[in-house]
Write a protein that holds these residues in place. Structure first.
Motif, PDB file in Angstrom:
ATOM      1  N   VAL A 124       0.451  -1.028   0.229  1.00 26.07           N
ATOM      2  CA  VAL A 124      -0.132   0.537  -0.250  1.00 26.07           C
ATOM      3  C   VAL A 124       1.171   1.198   0.187  1.00 26.07           C
ATOM      4  O   VAL A 124       2.181   1.133  -0.261  1.00 26.07           O
ATOM      5  CB  VAL A 124      -1.178   0.382   1.482  1.00 26.07           C
ATOM      6  CG1 VAL A 124      -1.720  -1.641   1.286  1.00 26.07           C
ATOM      7  CG2 VAL A 124       0.108  -0.187   2.680  1.00 26.07           C
ATOM      8  N   TYR A 128       0.808   5.398   4.202  1.00 23.41           N
ATOM      9  CA  TYR A 128       0.005   4.129   5.007  1.00 23.41           C
ATOM     10  C   TYR A 128       0.402   2.756   5.610  1.00 23.41           C
ATOM     11  O   TYR A 128       0.082   1.916   6.544  1.00 23.41           O
ATOM     12  CB  TYR A 128      -1.415   4.192   4.224  1.00 23.41           C
ATOM     13  CG  TYR A 128      -1.491   4.950   4.343  1.00 23.41           C
ATOM     14  CD1 TYR A 128      -1.781   5.445   2.184  1.00 23.41           C
ATOM     15  CD2 TYR A 128      -2.657   6.291   4.651  1.00 23.41           C
ATOM     16  CE1 TYR A 128      -2.902   6.573   1.831  1.00 23.41           C
ATOM     17  CE2 TYR A 128      -3.067   6.434   3.996  1.00 23.41           C
ATOM     18  CZ  TYR A 128      -3.221   7.712   3.128  1.00 23.41           C
ATOM     19  OH  TYR A 128      -4.007   8.060   2.649  1.00 23.41           O
ATOM     20  N   ALA A 129       1.969   2.157   4.803  1.00 18.05           N
ATOM     21  CA  ALA A 129       1.661   0.760   5.519  1.00 18.05           C
ATOM     22  C   ALA A 129       2.435   0.366   6.794  1.00 18.05           C
ATOM     23  O   ALA A 129       2.169  -0.543   7.055  1.00 18.05           O
ATOM     24  CB  ALA A 129       3.676   1.403   4.988  1.00 18.05           C
ATOM     25  N   ASP A 132      -0.600  -1.409   8.771  1.00 21.12           N
ATOM     26  CA  ASP A 132      -1.253  -2.802   7.684  1.00 21.12           C
ATOM     27  C   ASP A 132      -0.130  -3.346   8.503  1.00 21.12           C
ATOM     28  O   ASP A 132       0.253  -4.300   8.785  1.00 21.12           O
ATOM     29  CB  ASP A 132      -1.616  -2.265   6.588  1.00 21.12           C
ATOM     30  CG  ASP A 132      -1.995  -1.680   6.241  1.00 21.12           C
ATOM     31  OD1 ASP A 132      -2.381  -1.136   5.449  1.00 21.12           O
ATOM     32  OD2 ASP A 132      -3.840  -2.602   6.811  1.00 21.12           O
ATOM     33  N   SER A 147       5.967  -1.673   0.372  1.00 16.01           N
ATOM     34  CA  SER A 147       5.743   0.053  -0.048  1.00 16.01           C
ATOM     35  C   SER A 147       7.501   1.088  -0.184  1.00 16.01           C
ATOM     36  O   SER A 147       8.488   0.501   1.159  1.00 16.01           O
ATOM     37  CB  SER A 147       4.744   0.328   0.878  1.00 16.01           C
ATOM     38  OG  SER A 147       3.868  -0.527   1.011  1.00 16.01           O
ATOM     39  N   ALA A 560      -2.719  -6.977   0.820  1.00  8.64           N
ATOM     40  CA  ALA A 560      -3.193  -5.324   1.071  1.00  8.64           C
ATOM     41  C   ALA A 560      -1.930  -4.292   0.107  1.00  8.64           C
ATOM     42  O   ALA A 560      -1.339  -4.597   0.147  1.00  8.64           O
ATOM     43  CB  ALA A 560      -3.344  -4.728   2.451  1.00  8.64           C
ATOM     44  N   GLY A 561      -2.886  -3.891  -0.945  1.00  7.31           N
ATOM     45  CA  GLY A 561      -1.990  -3.161  -1.961  1.00  7.31           C
ATOM     46  C   GLY A 561      -2.294  -3.972  -3.320  1.00  7.31           C
ATOM     47  O   GLY A 561      -3.211  -4.111  -3.509  1.00  7.31           O
ATOM     48  N   TRP A 581      -8.286  -3.269   0.416  1.00 10.81           N
ATOM     49  CA  TRP A 581      -7.449  -2.157   1.547  1.00 10.81           C
ATOM     50  C   TRP A 581      -7.889  -1.094   0.578  1.00 10.81           C
ATOM     51  O   TRP A 581      -8.212  -0.483  -0.403  1.00 10.81           O
ATOM     52  CB  TRP A 581      -5.717  -1.812   1.001  1.00 10.81           C
ATOM     53  CG  TRP A 581      -5.159  -1.566   1.753  1.00 10.81           C
ATOM     54  CD1 TRP A 581      -4.640  -1.605   3.217  1.00 10.81           C
ATOM     55  CD2 TRP A 581      -4.794  -0.042   1.086  1.00 10.81           C
ATOM     56  NE1 TRP A 581      -4.483  -0.365   3.125  1.00 10.81           N
ATOM     57  CE2 TRP A 581      -4.755   0.417   2.788  1.00 10.81           C
ATOM     58  CE3 TRP A 581      -4.991   1.048   0.064  1.00 10.81           C
ATOM     59  CZ2 TRP A 581      -3.656   2.010   2.301  1.00 10.81           C
ATOM     60  CZ3 TRP A 581      -4.275   2.100   0.801  1.00 10.81           C
ATOM     61  CH2 TRP A 581      -4.342   2.471   1.330  1.00 10.81           C
ATOM     62  N   GLN A 582      -8.018   0.027   1.612  1.00  9.83           N
ATOM     63  CA  GLN A 582      -8.017   1.387   0.897  1.00  9.83           C
ATOM     64  C   GLN A 582      -7.993   1.927   2.140  1.00  9.83           C
ATOM     65  O   GLN A 582      -7.738   1.882   3.452  1.00  9.83           O
ATOM     66  CB  GLN A 582     -10.286   1.786   0.942  1.00  9.83           C
ATOM     67  CG  GLN A 582     -10.271   1.242   2.610  1.00  9.83           C
ATOM     68  CD  GLN A 582     -12.225   1.468   3.081  1.00  9.83           C
ATOM     69  OE1 GLN A 582     -12.856   1.264   2.344  1.00  9.83           O
ATOM     70  NE2 GLN A 582     -12.107   2.191   3.681  1.00  9.83           N
ATOM     71  N   PRO A 583      -7.590   3.441   2.041  1.00 14.13           N
ATOM     72  CA  PRO A 583      -6.276   4.193   2.847  1.00 14.13           C
ATOM     73  C   PRO A 583      -7.291   4.583   4.418  1.00 14.13           C
ATOM     74  O   PRO A 583      -8.565   4.331   4.252  1.00 14.13           O
ATOM     75  CB  PRO A 583      -6.414   5.491   1.780  1.00 14.13           C
ATOM     76  CG  PRO A 583      -6.380   5.804   0.369  1.00 14.13           C
ATOM     77  CD  PRO A 583      -8.350   4.001   0.251  1.00 14.13           C
TER      78      PRO A 583
END
Lengths: 1025, 308
Positions: A124, A128-129, A132, A147, A560-561, A581-583
Motif C-alpha cells: 500500500v 499508510y504502510a 497494516d 512500500s 494488501a495493495g 484495502w482502502q486508505p
C-alpha cells in the motif's frame, strides 16, 4: 376518491414486513394512501385518522388493508400490487436463501486470523504502510513490505515490534523474496538448494539467485531486509533475524549476504553473529574497491566446494572497435551501481541519476555528453508510470535515442515473477533499430545486455536470450561480466576483478572478514583464513524454530495493495487471501501513533474483558429526584450536550412537555420561553450514568429503572417506556401525553417499584442472552424481553393489594408495548460500557448517543470527552404517508445497545429487521459479519444461533473503524421533525465519520511515549544482540 | 473413467507438490484412485508404496501430497468430485486431470517434519499426563510399541525386531491400520529423541513388510522413516516442549486438552495411535539426545532436499 378496506383473518406477517409491503403498494401510480397492518388499536387509530372506515370486528390477529386510489382503475392496480407483494413475502419465506451471507476480511489482521497466515505482503502507499504492517505483526505474521517512502523512525519501530513478536520485517522497499519455495514479488524461479540469501537489494538478490541456478546450485530462502536495514540507524535488525533464522533452517547450509555499501559497524556486528551461529557467510556488498556480485558468488561456490562454471554468455559477432561514451541504461538500481563501480576503475567517476559518491549527478531526462549510467527505476523516472521492469516504454525510447551518440550501450533485463511477461521482442526491436540507425550513420553500435533470469522463469530464458542475440546484442548472465565486456569494447583493458578470484582464499570481502575492514587495501589481505573460521560445527538447533517456523512451514499469505502480488502467489499454488484495502480515514499520523502505542493492546483487552464480564440486575425503581439527584428545574436528555438554540423539534417538544409536567410552566409556549431563556438547565443523561430513548428527557418526578452491575459495583438508570404513538420521547406533549405521564408517576412507577422489591433483583443480562436467541435484537425488537419481564413481575403485581383496576391497567400497559423492555436493555448495555470506561490507551468506544442534532461518542482511553458530528437521517421505511422529509435527524441514547454489541450489530439474529431497507436474510448476516471486522471481541453469553452460536460482535475499536471505513450499524426508530408528530418510520443509520476522526486525534495526543519506540521490545537497545 | 456430465472443461488450478511426491507425477501415464474422500483423493501408480494424496486446502496435510489452495473466498469444487475408487486418472509431467479441475504443479514444498533431537527439553510431566489420556484404536498397542523398542535396544536382535515389527504392520482396520500408525509414531519418536541409527534400523525392518499393509499406509510409513509427518504431530511436540503452552494459540484449557484436540483431528484413531508410538519412545527415553554422533543431515535427507 374511492377507498378499499379489507380484513383478512389469520394472515400473520410482522409489522416490519408489512411496512415494506405498504411502501411497495403506495408506489403504485394513482394510489394516494396505503395502510396495511395488523388490527392493533394503534394501527386502526392511524387508519381512522386518515379517514378510512374500519370495521369494528378487526382485531390484532387480523390483517387490515386500507387503500385509497384516485379512481377505480388505480385502486384495482393497488389491490393487485398488494396481492403480489403479499405473495412475494410468503414465497421468500419458503425459498431456501443463501444463508452464508459471507463477508470478506477487511483488514490484514482479520484475514490473517481467519486463514492462520504466517506472512503478509504489503504494497500500500508508504504513508499508510505502518498501519497494516503493525496489524500483521500483532497477528504474528512476518511482513514483506514492498512500500517505499516509509521513514526511518517507522522502520525502526516496526522492526522492534517484529522482533518482540518473533517475526521478520522484510522491507521497507523490499520487492524480492523467496520463502519456502514461494517467490514473492520480483523473484526468479530458481531451484531449491542449500544457499540462503539475505538481501538488502532486490535486483542484487536476483543476480545472485540466477548465478547460483546457473552453477547448478539453488536457494533455500531469499530473505529481503529492505535497502536501509544495514545503515547505522536501523542497525541490521532484519539482517540479524534473517541470519539467525537461516542458521537454524535445516535446508540452509551457507548464506550469502547481498547489499550496497553498508555501515561498517553494522557489518562487524553481523559478522560476529554469523561466527557465533556457526553458519558460513559470504558477504556480497557492493562498493568501490570491493568485489562485484559475480565474484562474491564465485567465492561462495568455492568455499562450498562447488565448481565455478563459465557464466553463460552469447557474444555478438565482433565488429569495428567502438568509439564514443559508455551509456548504461538500467532497470535494476543495484545492477546500475555494480556497473558504475566496475566502470569507474577504468573511466573515472560515472555521471548518473543515482551517482556514487564523488560522481556528478545528472537528470535521467536530459541528453548528456560523455559516459553515463542511468537507473530507470529511480523515483524521477517513475512519476506517473510503472517500474521499468513492468513498463519498459521509457527505456525503449531512450535506447533508440542513444543511437546517435553512444559508443557502447549497456543494458540489463530482469526476468522472473512480477516482471513484464515477454519483454524480449520489444527490447530486441529497439536494439535492432538503434544499431541500424547507427549503421546508417556509418557507426558500429555494440549493445551488451545482462539478462538476469533462470531457466524456469515465465518469460522463457532461451527465447529471451535468442531474441536479443539475433538483434545483435552480446548477452551475459553475469552483469559484472557484461560491464567488463562493454569496457573492453571501448578498447579499455578490463579492470582486474577486485580481488582476483584466483587468489588462494585470502581476499577482502571474503568469508570471515567484513568488507569495511579492507577498504583502502585493494586486493588486500584477509584478517583470517576463511576456512579456519568455521571449524566449529554448527550447534544442533534446539527449541522452537525461529520466526515462528516461517522457514519450515508452508507459506500462508495475506496481501494488501497491488493485486499482482496476490495473483503471482496464486499462480504458484500458494494460499493467499487478498484484503480489499482502502486508505484509512482521518489523520494517518495520529492513527499510526495510536497503533504503535505499547499500551493499546493490553488496554483494549482489559476494557473488553470488563465489558464482557459486566452484569445487569434490576434492583429497584426510584424517582429521578432521589436516585439521580435531579432538582426542580433540572432535566436530562439523550445524546451529547446541547443548547436550546440548536435543539430539534422533538427535543424541544419533549423538554417543554416535561417542564409542564413538573408544573414549572402552565403552558407549552411558556415552557419554551423559559427554556430558551435558560431558566431551566438540561444535561446529557449520560452525565449521570443514565440513558433515555429518543428525546430521552428525564425530569425529577419520573420513575427510573435502577440497574446494578454486581461485578463492578456500578449503577445505571433509565426512565419507563411510555408506549407507541403520541409520546413525550417523540416530542409530543399534548394533554394525552401529560395525562399518561402523570399516571406513570402515580401508578405505574410505584406499582413496579413494589413488585421489583418483592421479587428481588431481576437479571436483565440474562434477558438479553435469551432475547437474541428468540429473534429480537434489543433495539428495535424487544417483545420477548418485555414478556419475560411481565412474567417475572405479574405475580407480585397481582399480590400488591392495589386497586384491581390499577393492577389490570399496569399489566395491560406493559403487555401492549412491545418496546417496554427497551428501557431495561438500554441501561443494561450502559452498565457494560461503564465497566470499560477510563482505561488509558484503550481505543474501545464506550458511548454512542444522539440528541437529534449531534451524534456523540466517548472512548475508553479518553474518559468522558465527547466527540461529535452531525446526526444523520436514517434510511428505511415510513409509516402512513410520511416520507424522508418528515424525519428528524437521529435521536436517542438507544445506540448504547449497538455499543454493547446488540441492536444493529446482532442483526443476524433478528433477520426480520432487514425488511426495513430491502434485501433479505443474507444482508442481515453480512451486516453482523461486517461488524466483527470493527470490534475487539465476541460476547460469551449473547450468542447468535444461526452463526453457530457465535457471540455478538462487541467492543467497537476506533482504529478499526477508520482503517476499514466501516461505520457501526444502528437500527433505529425515526422521530418526526415537527414536535408532536411522533414516530414516522424506522430504518438504518450510522454515526458520522467525524466522531471517529476527532477521537483518533485526541487518542494520539494521549499516547505517552513521544517517539515511536516500543519500550517492551527486547532488541531496542541491541540491534543485533 | 466414469463420465459425468461436464458442461465446460474443468478449470486449470495451480497446485503445490510436496518433495515426497512420487516420480510418476512427472511422467506420463495413468494413476488409480484408491479413495475419494470429501477433501482428498488418494492416487496410486508404480511401486506398492508410491501413493500421492491430492488434497483440498483444508484437508489433513499428509506428507506425500499435492495440495490445491483455495481460490479467493470460494474453494472451488472438491477434488474428489466425480471420482470413485478404481477410476483411472491421467497424469503427465506435473499435470493431473481430474473431473473437477486440471491441476498443474507450480511449486514444490517441504512437508512438516520432525527435527532430529526435537524432543530435547520436553516436559516429562506433560508427556506422562498426555499418555494417560490417549485412546488408541486397539488394545495392547502400547505394549507392542514397547516390544519394538526393547528389540531395538537389544544388540543383535534382528529376529526379535522383525517379529515385533511384523506384529504391527497392517494390524487393524481402516486405510491406515492402527499398528502402522504406532510404528510411524515410534519412528518419529526415535528421531525426536536423536536416535538416528535406531530409527534407520527400524525403518529398514518396516520396509521389509510394506506389502503387508495398504499402499497408503505403506507410503506414510516410508515418509515417517525419513522424519516427515503431519503438521499436527509437529505442533504436538512443540506444545509438549513448551510445557503445553502453544505459541500464538488463543485457546484456553489445559495443555493436555489442547494436545488431544490436535490428535482428534487425525483420522478416527490414527492420531492417538501415532501418539502412542511417539510417547512410548519419549517416556522410555525422555528426550535424551543421542550420544552417537549423528550428522544433522543424513544422506538421504539431503537427497530429498535437492530433488525439489
Amino acid at each position: 376518491m374511492p377507498d378499499f378496506v379489507d380484513v383478512r383473518t389469520g394472515v400473520y406477517f410482522d409489522s416490519v414486513s408489512l411496512m415494506q409491503v405498504s411502501q411497495t403498494v403506495k408506489r403504485t401510480p394513482g394510489i394516494s394512501d396505503a395502510l396495511i397492518g395488523m388490527g392493533t388499536p394503534l394501527n386502526l387509530e392511524l387508519m381512522v385518522s386518515t379517514g378510512f372506515a374500519v370495521p369494528d370486528e378487526a382485531g390484532p390477529n387480523d390483517l387490515v388493508v386500507a387503500l385509497r386510489g384516485e379512481d377505480d382503475a388505480a385502486l384495482d392496480a393497488g389491490r393487485s400490487g398488494l396481492d403480489a407483494a403479499l405473495a412475494e413475502l410468503r414465497s421468500a419465506a419458503s425459498r431456501s436463501a443463501d444463508l452464508t451471507g459471507d463477508s470478506p476480511a477487511l483488514t490484514i489482521g482479520s484475514a490473517a486470523q481467519r486463514t492462520d497466515a504466517n506472512l503478509a505482503v504489503i504494497s500500500v502507499p508508504g504513508e499508510y504502510a505502518a498501519v497494516d504492517s503493525l496489524d500483521a505483526i500483532r497477528a504474528n505474521c512476518s511482513v514483506m513490505l514492498f512500500s517505499d517512502n516509509v521513514d526511518v523512525a517507522a522502520e525502526v519501530a516496526l522492526k522492534d515490534a517484529a522482533a518482540a513478536a518473533d517475526v521478520l520485517v522484510m522491507g521497507p522497499d523490499c520487492g524480492t523474496a523467496v520463502v519456502s519455495g514461494a517467490a514473492l514479488g520480483f523473484a526468479n524461479r530458481v531451484r531449491a538448494g542449500r544457499f540462503g540469501v539475505v538481501a538488502a537489494s532486490g535486483t542484487g538478490a536476483q543476480q545472485v539467485m540466477c548465478l547460483l541456478e546457473a552453477a547448478g546450485e539453488g536457494v533455500s530462502h531469499v530473505l529481503g531486509t529492505g535497502g536501509r536495514d544495514l545503515s547505522a540507524e536501523v542497525g541490521g535488525r532484519s539482517a540479524a533475524q534473517a541470519l539467525r533464522a537461516l542458521a537454524a533452517d535445516e535446508s540452509t547450509e551457507r548464506v550469502i549476504v547481498v547489499s550496497k555499501p553498508a555501515d561498517p559497524g553494522v557489518l562487524a556486528e553481523l559478522e560476529r553473529l554469523a561466527a557465533d551461529l556457526g553458519v558460513p557467510v559470504t558477504w556480497a556488498a557492493l562498493g568501490p574497491g570491493l568485489p562485484d556480485l559475480t565474484c562474491a558468488v564465485e567465492q561462495a561456490l568455492r568455499l562450498a566446494d562447488a565448481p565455478v562454471p563459465e557464466w553463460p554468455s552469447k557474444l555478438a559477432e565482433a565488429g569495428a572497435p567502438a568509439a564514443g561514451p559508455l551509456r548504461g541504461l538500467f532497470c535494476g538500481g543495484t545492477l546500475a551501481d555494480e556497473a558504475m563501480v566496475i566502470a569507474a576503475e577504468a573511466l573515472g567517476p560515472i555521471p548518473s541519476n543515482i551517482p556514487l559518491a564523488g560522481a556528478p549527478r545528472i537528470s535521467g531526462q536530459e541528453t548528456v555528453d560523455g559516459h553515463a549510467v542511468l537507473d530507470f527505476g529511480a523515483d524521477e523516472m517513475t512519476q506517473g508510470r510503472a517500474h521499468p521492469m513492468i513498463d519498459p516504454s521509457l527505456r525503449l525510447e531512450r535506447i533508440r535515442a542513444e543511437s546517435r551518440t553512444a559508443g557502447v550501450l549497456l543494458l540489463d533485463l530482469v526476468l522472473g515473477y512480477g516482471s513484464h511477461p515477454d519483454p524480449a521482442p520489444e527490447l530486441a526491436a529497439a536494439i535492432r533499430d538503434a544499431r541500424a540507425q547507427a549503421a546508417a550513420a556509418g557507426r558500429e553500435l555494440p549493445v551488451v545486455v545482462s539478462v538476469i533470469g533462470a531457466a524456469g522463469d515465465p518469460q522463457g530464458m532461451e527465447h529471451t536470450v535468442s531474441a536479443l542475440h539475433r538483434a545483435g546484442a552480446s548477452v551475459f548472465s553475469s552483469n559484472a561480466r557484461a560491464v567488463r565486456h562493454a569496457l573492453e569494447l571501448l578498447a579499455h583493458r578490463a579492470p582486474a576483478d577486485i580481488p582476483q578470484a584466483g587468489a588462494a582464499g585470502a581476499s577482502a570481502g571474503s568469508v570471515g572478514s567484513p568488507p569495511g575492514a579492507s577498504e583502502g587495501a585493494p586486493g588486500g589481505s584477509a584478517t583470517a583464513t576463511p576456512l579456519e573460521t568455521f571449524v566449529t560445527p554448527r550447534p544442533e538447533p534446539t527449541g522452537a524454530a525461529p520466526l515462528r517456523g516461517l522457514l519450515a512451514d508452508e507459506p500462508v499469505v495475506v496481501s494488501a495493495g497491488v493485486s499482482l502480488f496476490a495473483e503471482a502467489l496464486a499462480e504458484q499454488a500458494v494460499a493467499v487471501t487478498e484484503v480489499p484495502w482502502q486508505p484509512p480515514a482521518g489523520d494517518v499520523e495520529a492513527l499510526v501513533r495510536v497503533l504503535a502505542d505499547p499500551r493499546r493492546e493490553q488496554a483494549n483487552a482489559i476494557a473488553l474483558e470488563r465489558m464482557l464480564a459486566a452484569g445487569a440486575d434490576l434492583v429497584a425503581l426510584r424517582p429521578a429526584s432521589e436516585c439521580l439527584g435531579l432538582r426542580p428545574g433540572e432535566f436530562l436528555h439523550a445524546g451529547p450536550p446541547l443548547e436550546w438554540a440548536r435543539a430539534s423539534g422533538p427535543m424541544r417538544g419533549a423538554l417543554a412537555g416535561a417542564a409542564v409536567f413538573e408544573g414549572l410552566a402552565d403552558s407549552l409556549p411558556e415552557a419554551e420561553e423559559k427554556l430558551a431563556a435558560g431558566d431551566f438547565t438540561f444535561e446529557p443523561c449520560h452525565s449521570r450514568d443514565a440513558v433515555g430513548p429518543m428525546a430521552g428527557v428525564v425530569s425529577p418526578s419520573m420513575w427510573m429503572f435502577e440497574l446494578r452491575d454486581p461485578a463492578h459495583d456500578t449503577t445505571a438508570y433509565c426512565s419507563l417506556n411510555e408506549g407507541l404513538g403520541k409520546v413525550l420521547r417523540y416530542g409530543a406533549n399534548n394533554d394525552e401525553v401529560l395525562t399518561r405521564l402523570r399516571w406513570m408517576r402515580d401508578v405505574l412507577g410505584p406499582v413496579l417499584a413494589e413488585a421489583v422489591a418483592a421479587h428481588g433483583p431481576i437479571d436483565i443480562r440474562a434477558y438479553i442472552s435469551q432475547m437474541v436467541q428468540m429473534g429480537d435484537e434489543g433495539h428495535n425488537r424487544n417483545r420477548s424481553a418485555t414478556l419475560m419481564f411481565l412474567r417475572d413481575v405479574v405475580p407480585h403485581i397481582a399480590r400488591s393489594g392495589r386497586d384491581p383496576d390499577d393492577i389490570a391497567e399496569v399489566c395491560r400497559f406493559i403487555g401492549a408495548n412491545d418496546h417496554f423492555a427497551l428501557n431495561l436493555v438500554m441501561p443494561a448495555c450502559k452498565l457494560a460500557t461503564l465497566a470499560a470506561r477510563g482505561v488509558p490507551g484503550s481505543t474501545l468506544v464506550t458511548t454512542m448517543a444522539r440528541n437529534g442534532t449531534d451524534f456523540g461518542i466517548q472512548v475508553s482511553g479518553t474518559g468522558d470527552t465527547w466527540y461529535t458530528g452531525p446526526a444523520q437521517v436514517a434510511e428505511g421505511l415510513f409509516l402512513g404517508s410520511f416520507g424522508p422529509d418528515d424525519a428528524n435527524p437521529d435521536i436517542g441514547d438507544s445506540a448504547i445497545t449497538e455499543t454493547a454489541g446488540v441492536g444493529g450489530f446482532a442483526m443476524a439474529t433478528a433477520p426480520a429487521i432487514v425488511r426495513l431497507v430491502g434485501g433479505g436474510v443474507p444482508f442481515a448476516l453480512r451486516t453482523t459479519r461486517r461488524m466483527y471486522e470493527i470490534t475487539l471481541g465476541e460476547h460469551p453469553a449473547h450468542q447468535i444461533p444461526i452463526l453457530e452460536f457465535r457471540g455478538v460482535p462487541t467492543g467497537i475499536d476506533v482504529t478499526k473503524v477508520l482503517r476499514t471505513g466501516v461505520l457501526p450499524q444502528i437500527n433505529t426508530g425515526m422521530a418526526g421533525r415537527v414536535a408532536g408528530v411522533g414516530q414516522v418510520g424506522a430504518g438504518l443509520v450510522n454515526p458520522p465519520e467525524e466522531c471517529f476522526t476527532e477521537a483518533i486525534r485526541s487518542l494520539a495526543d494521549a499516547v505517552e511515549a513521544p517517539s515511536f519506540r516500543t519500550s517492551e521490545a527486547p532488541s531496542a537497545a541491541e540491534p543485533v544482540g | 473413467m466414469d463420465h459425468i456430465a461436464v458442461l465446460s472443461p474443468p478449470p486449470l488450478r495451480p497446485a503445490a507438490a510436496s518433495v515426497l511426491a512420487p516420480d510418476w507425477l512427472h511422467r506420463s501415464g495413468e494413476a488409480t484412485v484408491l479413495a475419494a474422500l470429501p477433501r482428498a483423493v488418494y492416487l496410486h501408480a508404480g511401486e506398492w508404496s508410491e501413493v500421492l494424496c491430492v488434497l483440498d486446502a483444508d484437508a489433513l496435510r499428509l506428507p506425500n501430497s499435492v495440495v490445491v489452495p483455495s481460490v479467493g473466498i470460494g474453494t472451488g469444487r472438491p477434488v474428489s468430485t466425480g471420482l470413485i475408487p478404481g477410476d483411472a486418472v491421467t497424469v503427465s509431467a506435473g499435470r493431473i486431470e481430474l473431473p473437477s479441475a486440471r491441476l498443474e504443479v507450480r511449486r514444490t514444498f517441504r512437508p512438516a517434519s520432525i527435527r532430529v533431537g526435537a524432543a530435547v527439553g520436553i516436559d516429562g510431566e506433560a508427556v506422562r499426563a498426555l499418555r494417560a489420556e490417549l485412546r488408541p484404536g486397539l488394545p495392547g498397542l502400547a505394549d507392542a510399541a514397547a516390544d519394538v523398542l526393547a528389540a531395538l535396544d537389544t544388540p543383535g536382535s534382528t529376529d526379535g525386531l522383525a517379529a515385533s515389527t511384523r506384529a504391527l504392520v497392517g494390524r487393524g482396520p481402516g486405510l491406515t491400520p492402527s499398528g502402522d500408525d504406532v510404528l510411524a509414531g515410534v519412528l518419529l519418536g526415535l528421531r525426536a529423541a536423536g536416535r538416528i541409527r535406531a530409527s534407520a534400523t527400524l525403518a529398514e525392518a518396516v520396509a521389509a513388510h510394506l506389502r503387508a499393509t495398504t499402499s497408503l499406509s505403506a507410503s506414510l510409513l516410508r515418509a515417517a522413516g525419513d522424519g516427515w509427518c503431519l503438521p499436527e504431530v509437529r505442533a504436538l511436540l512443540d506444545g509438549l516442549r513448551s510445557g503445553g503452552a502453544v505459541p500464538g494459540s488463543t485457546t484456553s484449557g489445559s495443555p493436555v486438552a489442547h494436545s488431544l484436540k490436535l490428535l482428534d483431528r487425525i483420522g478416527h484413531s490414527s492420531g492417538h495411535d501415532l501418539a502412542t508410538g511417539l510417547l512410548a519412545v519419549l517416556t522410555a527415553d525422555r528426550g535424551r539426545p543421542s550420544t552417537a554422533s549423528a550428522p544433522i543431515r543424513s544422506a538421504h535427507h539431503r537427497e530429498r532436499t535437492l530433488h525439489a
